[in-house]
Design a protein around this motif. Sequence first.
Motif, short mmCIF file in Angstrom:
data_model
loop_
_atom_site.label_atom_id
_atom_site.label_comp_id
_atom_site.label_asym_id
_atom_site.label_seq_id
_atom_site.Cartn_x
_atom_site.Cartn_y
_atom_site.Cartn_z
N ASN A 1 1.45 -1.17 -0.29
CA ASN A 1 0.22 -0.30 -0.12
C ASN A 1 1.05 1.16 -0.14
O ASN A 1 0.19 2.38 0.03
N SER A 2 2.06 1.37 0.12
CA SER A 2 3.14 2.15 -0.15
C SER A 2 3.33 2.91 -1.60
O SER A 2 3.47 1.83 -2.43
N GLN A 3 3.62 4.52 -1.34
CA GLN A 3 4.03 4.18 -2.47
C GLN A 3 5.83 3.88 -2.58
O GLN A 3 6.78 4.25 -1.76
N PHE A 4 6.57 3.46 -4.02
CA PHE A 4 7.37 2.51 -3.87
C PHE A 4 8.43 3.79 -5.07
O PHE A 4 8.13 4.31 -6.19
N VAL A 5 10.10 4.15 -5.07
CA VAL A 5 10.18 4.65 -5.65
C VAL A 5 11.33 4.06 -6.03
O VAL A 5 12.24 3.30 -5.15
N PHE A 6 11.81 3.96 -7.08
CA PHE A 6 13.21 3.57 -7.58
C PHE A 6 14.13 4.54 -8.11
O PHE A 6 13.68 5.42 -9.22
N GLN A 7 15.49 3.50 -8.02
CA GLN A 7 16.11 4.56 -8.75
C GLN A 7 17.58 3.86 -9.55
O GLN A 7 17.68 2.75 -9.58
N THR A 8 17.70 4.18 -10.88
CA THR A 8 18.78 3.50 -11.79
C THR A 8 19.79 3.10 -11.22
O THR A 8 20.37 4.34 -10.17
N ARG A 9 20.03 2.59 -11.42
CA ARG A 9 21.69 1.98 -10.81
C ARG A 9 22.93 2.75 -12.22
O ARG A 9 23.04 2.74 -12.92
N ARG A 10 23.87 3.70 -11.92
CA ARG A 10 24.92 4.37 -12.40
C ARG A 10 25.25 3.64 -13.07
O ARG A 10 25.63 3.31 -14.65
N GLU A 11 25.83 1.94 -13.12
CA GLU A 11 26.71 1.40 -14.06
C GLU A 11 25.67 0.73 -15.13
O GLU A 11 26.64 0.02 -15.67
N MET A 12 24.94 1.10 -14.47
CA MET A 12 24.15 -0.23 -15.39
C MET A 12 22.84 1.04 -16.99
O MET A 12 22.77 -0.03 -17.37
N MET A 13 23.34 1.90 -16.58
CA MET A 13 22.96 3.18 -17.37
C MET A 13 24.08 3.21 -18.51
O MET A 13 25.27 2.66 -18.53
N PRO A 14 23.30 3.85 -19.81
CA PRO A 14 24.10 3.84 -21.36
C PRO A 14 25.11 5.47 -20.63
O PRO A 14 24.98 5.57 -20.03
N GLU A 15 26.26 4.88 -21.32
CA GLU A 15 27.13 6.06 -21.65
C GLU A 15 26.42 7.71 -20.99
O GLU A 15 27.32 8.39 -20.60
N SER A 16 25.81 8.17 -22.12
CA SER A 16 24.86 9.08 -22.36
C SER A 16 24.40 9.75 -21.30
O SER A 16 24.54 10.85 -20.42
N TRP A 17 24.81 8.40 -19.61
CA TRP A 17 23.58 9.19 -18.78
C TRP A 17 24.94 8.76 -17.78
O TRP A 17 23.91 9.34 -16.06
N LYS A 18 25.94 8.79 -17.85
CA LYS A 18 26.88 8.56 -16.74
C LYS A 18 27.10 10.08 -15.80
O LYS A 18 27.71 9.89 -14.43
N GLU A 19 27.06 10.55 -16.71
CA GLU A 19 27.36 12.44 -16.03
C GLU A 19 25.93 12.77 -15.67
O GLU A 19 25.93 13.92 -14.92
N ARG A 20 25.17 12.51 -15.45
CA ARG A 20 23.52 12.92 -15.41
C ARG A 20 23.60 12.23 -14.39
O ARG A 20 23.81 11.22 -13.87
N PRO A 21 22.07 13.11 -13.77
CA PRO A 21 21.59 12.84 -11.91
C PRO A 21 20.72 11.80 -12.29
O PRO A 21 19.96 11.36 -13.19
N MET A 22 20.81 10.51 -11.65
CA MET A 22 20.30 9.30 -12.03
C MET A 22 18.25 9.17 -12.14
O MET A 22 18.33 10.20 -11.08
N LEU A 23 18.04 8.85 -12.58
CA LEU A 23 16.46 8.96 -12.41
C LEU A 23 15.39 8.20 -11.61
O LEU A 23 16.40 6.99 -11.48
N GLU A 24 14.81 8.69 -10.99
CA GLU A 24 13.72 8.68 -9.48
C GLU A 24 12.50 8.24 -10.17
O GLU A 24 12.19 8.45 -11.37
N LEU A 25 12.10 6.78 -10.26
CA LEU A 25 10.67 6.71 -11.05
C LEU A 25 9.32 6.65 -9.58
O LEU A 25 10.01 5.76 -8.39
N ARG A 26 8.34 6.97 -9.84
CA ARG A 26 7.69 6.76 -8.38
C ARG A 26 6.29 6.46 -9.12
O ARG A 26 5.48 6.47 -9.90
N GLY A 27 5.60 5.17 -7.56
CA GLY A 27 4.58 4.73 -8.08
C GLY A 27 4.01 3.71 -7.62
O GLY A 27 4.44 3.04 -6.38
N GLN A 28 2.64 2.75 -7.52
CA GLN A 28 2.30 2.09 -6.82
C GLN A 28 2.92 0.81 -7.06
O GLN A 28 2.26 0.82 -8.78
N MET A 29 2.31 -0.69 -6.67
CA MET A 29 2.26 -1.79 -7.13
C MET A 29 1.21 -2.09 -6.63
O MET A 29 0.16 -1.92 -5.60
#
Length: 674
Positions: free
Chosen positions: A348-376
């Motif tokens: 019943n809680s809202q879940f926040v996911f964050q991408t892992r930097r080591e698994m992101m494409p090269e173009s994302w290495k210098e950007r802040p990681m993306l966070e997702l928020r939603g329900q399960m």
Amino acid sequence: YGFINTCLKSLVVEKYGEETWEKLRLQAGVQDSFLTFEVYKDEITMQLVDKACKVLGVPADLVLREFGKYFFEFCKRSGYDHMLRTLGGNLYEFIENLDALHSYLSLSYQANIEVLVLFVFFPQEMNAPSFRVEKNEDGSMHLHYYSDRRGLCHIVPGIIGAAALDFFNIEISMKIVNQTEEEERTGKKEHIVFLVTQNPLFPCKERKEFSSSSQCLVDSEKQIENQLSKEDLEKAKNANGDTGNSVCPVKKSHWKTLRGIITLGKGKLLRGFDPVYPKSLWIDTKTFCNGLPFHMVFDKELKVKQAGVSIQKIVPGLQTMGICLDQYFRIIHPEVPFTISSIQKFINSQFVFQTRREMMPESWKERPMLELRGQMMWMESLQCMLYLCSPLLRTLHELEERQMHIADIAPHDVTRDLILLNQQRLAEMELSNQLERKKEELRVLSKHLEEEKKKTEALLYAMLPQHVANQLKEGKRVEAGEFKECTILFSDVVTFTNICAQCEPIQIVLMLNSMYLRFDRLTTVHDVYKVETIGDAYMVVGGVPVPVPTHAERVANFALGMIMAAKGVQNPVSGNPIQIRVGIHTGPVLAGVVGEKMPRYCLFGDTVNIASRMESHGVPSKIHLSSSAYQCLKYKNFEITERGEIEVKGKGKMHTYFLIRNKSATENEIMGRP
């Protein structure tokens, strides 16, 4: 945030007064005021709570519980009333949606804060508390409270109890039934389990009606039960079994089931809502993935079965079906391990996911990681979990930092509106912060100005009588005043001319300053007015500018103190104590302010001249009295000896006296020593 400390100050001031708050904050070593949206260290709040317990003599749990109750009211008064009221229709729903409130306010404050209503308790770098609530068959609840901060759990009953009473008209009791520490990703987290029991409160009128009509309700129940078919009853139970309108989640009675499908007084059957589902899903896979561009489906082993197109674009690894979700994401909130069982526990809680930097494409290495928020949502038939989410973005700046665009978010997703609205809100908050800072600066400047004003007034009152100074400040003209009787004193240093001839100027200045500081203190002790000093001459008056009948005694005691004080001042030539001559005379004077540039309060009249002659015709270390001064003192417990007739310059022969001592006062009393 300063909001918390401000609330704590308000509680202490309102219940115990300003003096108690001043004492408390001085012991805690904190400032007097706090900026609402400014982040302060945890130690400040903890110090305030700790000192409050000691100053008030109250246990910490009671202080925190009382603070919780007051904080709820403080939040309501601060404009959060409507936000809190709309969280849920009953206490269970209210608590269940607290984490969602955290998530919303984290957008507004640009941080993962400890949100309003227990919920704003400390700064942004620490995680907000989590709440998980479970229904029990007997109508009670188990509230699970998770927090990084230990010892603050007693705030929870205070706030939840106040919310239950105010929003849902129920009294609750909360008892700690379990208290443990759990190892989480961010370290140890306190896990408190409260047993929440609820008792509805009926207004007086409703309570009487309920008791008087209880038998009527029983009869009505039997009558309606006979009229309804078993099929209707069964359908009503199925439709209403989990969704009643009761304030607290309790097991429905047979009568409540009947009441849910009958409109009392009209007798019309109201069928409970029964949703209709299609035999097959009328949406193709491509449309679903485009329409919900940020969703993901994964099984018990966390293997990805399906993902929206936008999340695939950002995390290309998700295009390989069957990869494990925890390889690409970590759970930021709630603080739970990345397993299906943990996710189901907080479903019943809202879940926040964050991408892992080591698994992101090269173009994302210098950007802040993306966070997702939603329900399960657990899909029992497929044994899979659906994560319906959106990007967790607060401002247009954060959108640009990730090189994303509004177009990447589905048109139906309110995240678009939230980003734009929050951009405006943040601008308003920044303006509010600036205004609050300016207000605080003005308050500090005003305080300093008041202090400087007091210093200026003290200096002015040292130069002029207070009532005269006040008239001059108001631009009024000060009229000269006649005083029928007062006592004037003059003093000077014996052989002062010779001392000046044999010393450096700085030595003279130091000697006079040392002497005058002692004399000035004595004017306060004996409440006489210092008129002026000219060189080594020192002039005071009693009975001016405020007439008093004891003017002669005051000046006499002051003169005795002068003789004693002079013994503590060293002659820079001989090294011995200096000697002074003192002359006193009583009579009428005219007093007024002379000049505008450096105004002085001066005395005029023959009394001034005679007093000066008493000093100049005096004897070293003696107090020379005129006959009029003697007449005022002869019956006042002073020891006085007769000097006899002497020739006084400009006055001829005068009968004079010497003042020896005060027979009823000790040396310490004369000198104003304790």
